[in-house]
Design a protein around this motif. Structure first.
Motif, PDB file in Angstrom:
ATOM      1  N   GLU A 315       0.745  -1.179   0.030  1.00 20.39           N
ATOM      2  CA  GLU A 315       0.092   0.026   0.074  1.00 20.39           C
ATOM      3  C   GLU A 315       0.936   1.174   0.062  1.00 20.39           C
ATOM      4  OE1 GLU A 315      -3.567   1.378  -0.550  1.00 20.39           O
ATOM      5  OE2 GLU A 315      -3.742  -0.558   0.210  1.00 20.39           O
ATOM      6  N   PHE A 316       1.867   1.220   0.876  1.00 15.81           N
ATOM      7  CA  PHE A 316       2.643   2.480   1.053  1.00 15.81           C
ATOM      8  C   PHE A 316       3.739   2.630  -0.325  1.00 15.81           C
ATOM      9  CE2 PHE A 316       1.609   2.652   5.301  1.00 15.81           C
ATOM     10  CZ  PHE A 316       2.128   3.827   5.799  1.00 15.81           C
ATOM     11  N   LYS A 317       4.009   1.496  -0.923  1.00 17.49           N
ATOM     12  CA  LYS A 317       4.779   1.479  -2.166  1.00 17.49           C
ATOM     13  C   LYS A 317       4.191   2.255  -3.337  1.00 17.49           C
ATOM     14  CE  LYS A 317       7.174  -2.138  -2.789  1.00 17.49           C
ATOM     15  NZ  LYS A 317       7.515  -3.630  -2.839  1.00 17.49           N
ATOM     16  N   SER A 318       2.815   1.636  -3.340  1.00 18.37           N
ATOM     17  CA  SER A 318       2.038   2.355  -4.383  1.00 18.37           C
ATOM     18  C   SER A 318       1.733   3.845  -4.254  1.00 18.37           C
ATOM     19  CB  SER A 318       0.780   1.338  -4.530  1.00 18.37           C
ATOM     20  OG  SER A 318       0.196   1.662  -3.616  1.00 18.37           O
ATOM     21  N   MET A 319       1.601   4.008  -2.995  1.00 18.66           N
ATOM     22  CA  MET A 319       1.146   5.492  -2.708  1.00 18.66           C
ATOM     23  C   MET A 319       2.339   6.343  -2.795  1.00 18.66           C
ATOM     24  SD  MET A 319      -1.310   5.919   0.645  1.00 18.66           S
ATOM     25  CE  MET A 319      -0.242   4.850   1.916  1.00 18.66           C
ATOM     26  N   GLY A 320       3.552   5.633  -2.724  1.00 19.66           N
ATOM     27  CA  GLY A 320       4.712   6.701  -2.701  1.00 19.66           C
ATOM     28  C   GLY A 320       4.992   6.839  -4.068  1.00 19.66           C
ATOM     29  N   LEU A 321       4.940   5.931  -5.003  1.00 20.53           N
ATOM     30  CA  LEU A 321       5.354   5.976  -6.408  1.00 20.53           C
ATOM     31  C   LEU A 321       4.127   6.938  -7.329  1.00 20.53           C
ATOM     32  CD1 LEU A 321       7.311   4.814  -8.653  1.00 20.53           C
ATOM     33  CD2 LEU A 321       5.710   3.145  -9.133  1.00 20.53           C
ATOM     34  N   ALA A 322       3.146   6.705  -6.861  1.00 21.85           N
ATOM     35  CA  ALA A 322       1.967   7.617  -7.375  1.00 21.85           C
ATOM     36  C   ALA A 322       2.170   9.042  -6.994  1.00 21.85           C
ATOM     37  CB  ALA A 322       0.529   7.210  -6.878  1.00 21.85           C
ATOM     38  N   SER A 323       2.611   9.379  -5.768  1.00 23.17           N
ATOM     39  CA  SER A 323       2.751  10.690  -5.260  1.00 23.17           C
ATOM     40  C   SER A 323       4.157  11.133  -5.823  1.00 23.17           C
ATOM     41  CB  SER A 323       2.818  10.696  -3.669  1.00 23.17           C
ATOM     42  OG  SER A 323       1.797  10.168  -3.261  1.00 23.17           O
ATOM     43  N   LEU A 324       5.398  10.409  -5.914  1.00 30.79           N
ATOM     44  CA  LEU A 324       6.563  11.211  -6.465  1.00 30.79           C
ATOM     45  C   LEU A 324       6.350  11.301  -7.960  1.00 30.79           C
ATOM     46  CD1 LEU A 324       8.506   9.028  -8.141  1.00 30.79           C
ATOM     47  CD2 LEU A 324       8.701   8.155  -5.769  1.00 30.79           C
ATOM     48  N   THR A 325       5.410  10.507  -8.585  1.00 25.87           N
ATOM     49  CA  THR A 325       5.181  10.686  -9.998  1.00 25.87           C
ATOM     50  C   THR A 325       4.407  12.038 -10.371  1.00 25.87           C
ATOM     51  OG1 THR A 325       5.149   8.281 -10.374  1.00 25.87           O
ATOM     52  CG2 THR A 325       4.343   9.721 -12.223  1.00 25.87           C
ATOM     53  N   VAL A 326       3.329  12.224  -9.648  1.00 27.83           N
ATOM     54  CA  VAL A 326       2.717  13.260  -9.677  1.00 27.83           C
ATOM     55  C   VAL A 326       3.279  14.682  -9.447  1.00 27.83           C
ATOM     56  CG1 VAL A 326       1.366  13.555  -7.502  1.00 27.83           C
ATOM     57  CG2 VAL A 326       0.145  14.081  -9.733  1.00 27.83           C
ATOM     58  N   VAL A 327       4.333  14.701  -8.477  1.00 25.79           N
ATOM     59  CA  VAL A 327       4.883  15.609  -8.163  1.00 25.79           C
ATOM     60  C   VAL A 327       5.973  16.011  -9.379  1.00 25.79           C
ATOM     61  CG1 VAL A 327       6.749  16.637  -6.562  1.00 25.79           C
ATOM     62  CG2 VAL A 327       4.712  15.415  -5.689  1.00 25.79           C
ATOM     63  N   ALA A 328       6.572  15.001  -9.827  1.00 26.17           N
ATOM     64  CA  ALA A 328       7.531  15.191 -10.767  1.00 26.17           C
ATOM     65  C   ALA A 328       6.861  15.731 -12.198  1.00 26.17           C
ATOM     66  CB  ALA A 328       8.386  13.763 -11.126  1.00 26.17           C
ATOM     67  N   VAL A 329       5.681  15.404 -12.458  1.00 33.79           N
ATOM     68  CA  VAL A 329       5.039  15.786 -13.502  1.00 33.79           C
ATOM     69  C   VAL A 329       4.477  17.278 -13.244  1.00 33.79           C
ATOM     70  CG1 VAL A 329       2.882  15.383 -14.922  1.00 33.79           C
ATOM     71  CG2 VAL A 329       4.122  13.602 -14.225  1.00 33.79           C
ATOM     72  N   ALA A 330       4.169  17.668 -12.232  1.00 34.11           N
ATOM     73  CA  ALA A 330       3.499  18.861 -11.817  1.00 34.11           C
ATOM     74  C   ALA A 330       4.839  19.658 -11.982  1.00 34.11           C
ATOM     75  CB  ALA A 330       3.001  18.860 -10.453  1.00 34.11           C
ATOM     76  N   MET A 331       6.013  19.277 -11.581  1.00 39.11           N
ATOM     77  CA  MET A 331       7.079  20.398 -11.421  1.00 39.11           C
ATOM     78  C   MET A 331       7.565  20.553 -12.918  1.00 39.11           C
ATOM     79  SD  MET A 331      10.778  19.262  -9.963  1.00 39.11           S
ATOM     80  CE  MET A 331      10.916  17.789 -11.000  1.00 39.11           C
ATOM     81  N   VAL A 332       7.692  19.541 -13.691  1.00 36.53           N
ATOM     82  CA  VAL A 332       8.143  19.604 -15.219  1.00 36.53           C
ATOM     83  C   VAL A 332       7.243  20.527 -15.850  1.00 36.53           C
ATOM     84  CG1 VAL A 332       8.199  18.598 -17.311  1.00 36.53           C
ATOM     85  CG2 VAL A 332       9.199  17.502 -15.446  1.00 36.53           C
ATOM     86  N   GLY A 333       5.986  20.559 -15.657  1.00 35.90           N
ATOM     87  CA  GLY A 333       4.772  21.552 -16.178  1.00 35.90           C
ATOM     88  C   GLY A 333       4.872  22.798 -15.723  1.00 35.90           C
TER      89      GLY A 333
END
Length: 755
Positions: A315-333
């Motif tokens: 559960e934590f691994k999926s939350m962590g991966l999803a969270s860091l992905t959306v942060v990276a995408v928002a940062m690039v945008g």
């Protein structure tokens, strides 16, 4: 302290180069972003999402049991029980009226043709010790995953029996009936919370900017970042399976950081326009300053979110991966498509201005870029920095003290939902009449020959000792799958909904009963699973993960701050202040939800504990989000210091010019998190209140009082960087001074946020 280069030396930072390219090739930048979002969504839709299995959650016995079940190809049906209970003290299960009710229930549920394996309590001995209660048990036909969608006829049949026997309680409880009840009661609740988060953020941005177009840009970036991440999660789930919770967390984090990053960038661009810069220069300055802060903050947040990958919990691994992905995408945008949009819009970013807010801001002299309220507060802080430090730090330490007695556990049904749904009362009545019967432990026995004499004797011995040891009051039931050589032994635990007592019963089963029976047969696996076992295994694994996760997040955040600001003092200060805000959030959670102090003020209940997953989750999320504000404020202070101001002047300039932006960003986060604090589930209330309180503390007490007080006391020592660290990479990327204004100030330009 390094000195910035001169005008014309060209941008050196990634954010500045990206912003410059995007502003020059604006249609290409917008097109690439739109194409990226569309491709991510199409790829995710085509790939589909692989959901997290029970066997991928933990590394303890519960996972071993799930693995045995999955490998055997056994799909456990959704089990249901109907409680028949006398409302008075005189009626017993042996009475004719009681027997008639039991027979009616059996005929009614069988008549729906939706159930199988219906058993009478007179056959299974599922009658309470006082003789006032009995259980009719059965399984729902078909896929257990969709059983809640097909349970309606059965519930109606049971309700009809209840109508015919008003002197008795006839109530149904099970996985399917609970799933249906909670979907109806809380499914819409969750959806409303998720959908209302966007309008709330937009409304606050409208007040902050006073213009519709400017307010829409951060929301648009956040939504597109979330959409792209949802597609990427589908693709990534084939490598690391995802959970439903990960999507909700991703939405929260994506909205928070997406709006924040865009707000930081847009605010600086408008501020430079208001100061008289032309459009291109304003964008370049925003890219070199706020853009750089966004990159540093984004990388730090991604590192913090990556800490969840080290828990080993699915559960934590999926939350962590999803969270860091959306942060990276928002940062690039933020550092690519946003400069392009600002270049395309130009002055039209002020379209849709709200008349009242526009007049108020212009009358206030909005081009100054400084917050009047925070100017006054900061004046007092810098006049008496030591007193301010002691008072603010002392208050936060006092707030954090209750956290020393924090107790964590997975919630039972009554803790999670209280009396908000009728089925909880049924759950409590079954647990009282049949201790542990609502959430029994389950032994998954795997043998080379499940029907051998040795194994059958061991299972029989286990059943007998489970009751004689005091771990269970029975009945202990066995279901054997001979073809797969697997048996399921269901053991109601003494303690029932009392988690501590139930765990002691589980410990007796695992350490004494199993070792004396099943443990003596060679080749037999017998992991014990169930709600209580899952909670214990989860807590044990989470406890073991706390130190490595904390160490990873703190160490890497420290290194990133050290390299980004080339100041040992700034790096240490950032870590200490962030830990202080997290500690205060823990204290508030413990006081409100564990001890019940002021719980009614937030519509909560004192449930005596904090949901097990929340402390580590809060630490990772808050440590990451706190860096947003810290990096943004300190970057502005450092920028002013590099331009020649002394430390105290730089602190004043940095704090008061960023206070409005930080306040607006914090208000949005607090409002969004507070929405989740209104949900009926206590775990969601705890998450919402904890996040909202921590962000509020961080944006006010930490950034407005403690940070400037500490920096004022340290003076020039803020920029201390030992010579022996000079060999470390230089990630400061100082940008050239902005050229002088090339046009007159325009009152229609940026109106910095005021508080």
């Amino acid at each position: 302290m390094p000195v910035m280069g001169r005008a014309g030396s060209g941008p050196r930072g990634i954010a500045a180069r990206a912003g410059g390219w995007s502003a020059q090739h604006r249609w290409a930048a917008v097109g690439i972003w739109v194409l990226f979002v569309l491709l991510a969504m199409v790829a995710g839709s085509a790939a589909g999402t692989v959901e997290l299995k029970d066997s991928e959650q933990l590394s303890g016995e519960t996972t071993q049991a799930a693995r045995i079940t999955e490998q055997a190809g056994i799909e456990e049906p959704a089990s249901e029980s109907v409680l028949i209970q006398a409302k008075d003290g005189s009626t017993k299960a042996s009475d004719p009226a009681f027997r008639k009710a039991v027979d009616d229930v059996v005929r009614a549920v069988e008549g729906t043709r939706e159930v199988t394996a219906v058993t009478s309590p007179y056959e299974t001995k599922s009658i309470s010790r006082d003789g006032r209660s009995a259980l009719v048990q059965f399984d729902v036909r078909g896929d257990p995953g969709t059983a809640s969608e097909r349970i309606d006829p059965v519930l109606k049949a049971v309700a009809d029996v209840q109508d015919r026997h008003p002197d008795l309680r006839v109530e149904e409880l099970g996985g399917a009936s609970m799933g249906k009840t909670f979907d109806e009661a809380f499914g819409d609740d969750f959806r409303r919370a998720e959908f209302s988060a966007v309008p709330v953020a937009l409304g606050i941005l409208l007040i902050a900017f006073g213009a519709l177009v400017a307010a829409l840009l951060p929301v648009l970036l956040a939504i597109t970042a979330i959409m792209a991440t949802m597609g990427l999660m589908g693709v990534v789930s084939h490598v690391m399976p995802m959970s439903e919770t990960a999507s909700s967390v991703m939405l929260l984090v994506g909205l928070a950081v997406g709006v924040d990053y865009c707000l930081f960038y847009l605010r600086r661009e408008r501020e430079e326009r208001a100061a008289g810069r032309d459009g291109r220069t304003a964008i370049m300055i925003a890219a070199a300053t706020s853009g750089r802060a966004v990159v540093v903050s984004g990388v730090t947040v991604c590192v913090a979110m990556a800490g969840m990958l080290f828990t080993g919990i699915g559960e934590f691994k999926s939350m962590g991966l999803a969270s860091l992905t959306v942060v990276a995408v928002a940062m690039v945008g933020s550092v690519t498509v946003l400069p392009a949009l600002l270049s395309l819009l130009g002055e039209r970013v002020e379209k849709g201005r709200l008349p009242f807010l526009g007049r108020r801001k212009r009358a206030a002299g909005a081009h100054s870029g400084e917050s009047r309220v925070w100017t006054r507060v900061l004046g007092g802080v810098l006049t008496r920095p030591l007193v301010s430090l002691l008072v603010a730090a002392g208050a936060l330490v006092a707030i954090a003290l209750p956290a020393l007695g924090m107790k964590t556990q997975n919630f039972t049904l009554d803790q999670e939902f209280g009396d908000s749904v009728p089925i909880v009362a049924t759950y409590e009545r079954i647990n009282e009449a049949f201790p542990g019967g609502a959430d029994p432990a389950q032994v998954v026995v795997k043998a080379d020959d499940i029907d051998s004499v040795q194994v059958r004797q061991a299972i029989a011995g286990f059943r007998e000792r489970a009751v004689s040891s005091g771990a269970s009051e029975g009945p202990v039931e066995v279901v054997t799958h001979k073809a797969q050589n697997v048996a399921f032994v269901s053991v109601p635990l003494v303690g029932g909904s009392d988690q501590d007592r139930a765990e002691k019963s589980l410990e007796i089963l695992r350490d004494q009963v199993r070792s004396a029976t099943l443990g003596k047969v060679d080749g037999v696996e017998a992991p014990i699973t169930g709600q209580v076992a899952g909670s214990k295994d989860f807590n044990d694994q989470l406890t073991g993960a706390v130190v490595p996760v904390f160490a990873f997040v703190v160490l890497f955040a420290f290194v990133l701050m050290l390299l980004s600001f080339r100041s040992l003092t700034i790096a240490v200060t950032a870590i200490v202040l962030n830990l202080l805000s997290v500690g205060a959030a823990y204290g508030i959670l413990t006081a409100v939800f564990q001890h019940g102090w002021g719980a009614s003020l937030v519509g909560a209940e004192g449930v005596g504990a904090i949901i097990a997953w929340l402390p580590l989750f809060l630490f990772v999320i808050l440590f990451g989000l706190s860096m947003d504000y810290h990096v943004f404020v300190v970057s502005r202070i450092r920028e002013a210091r590099a331009q020649g101001r002394d430390t105290r002047e730089a602190i004043t300039h940095g704090v008061v010019t960023t206070a409005g932006v930080v306040t607006s960003a914090a208000v949005i986060m607090v409002a969004v998190f507070a929405i989740f604090g209104t949900l009926s589930m206590q775990s969601m209330k705890q998450m919402g209140v904890g996040l909202a309180a921590a962000v509020l503390i961080d944006a006010t007490v930490i950034r407005g009082v403690l940070l400037p007080a500490v920096m004022a006391l340290l003076g020039e020592r803020n920029w201390y960087f030992p010579k022996w660290l000079d060999r470390l990479p230089d990630m400061t990327h100082d940008e050239p001074h902005a050229p002088e204004p090339t046009r007159a100030n325009d009152a229609r330009g940026a109106d910095p946020v005021r508080v």
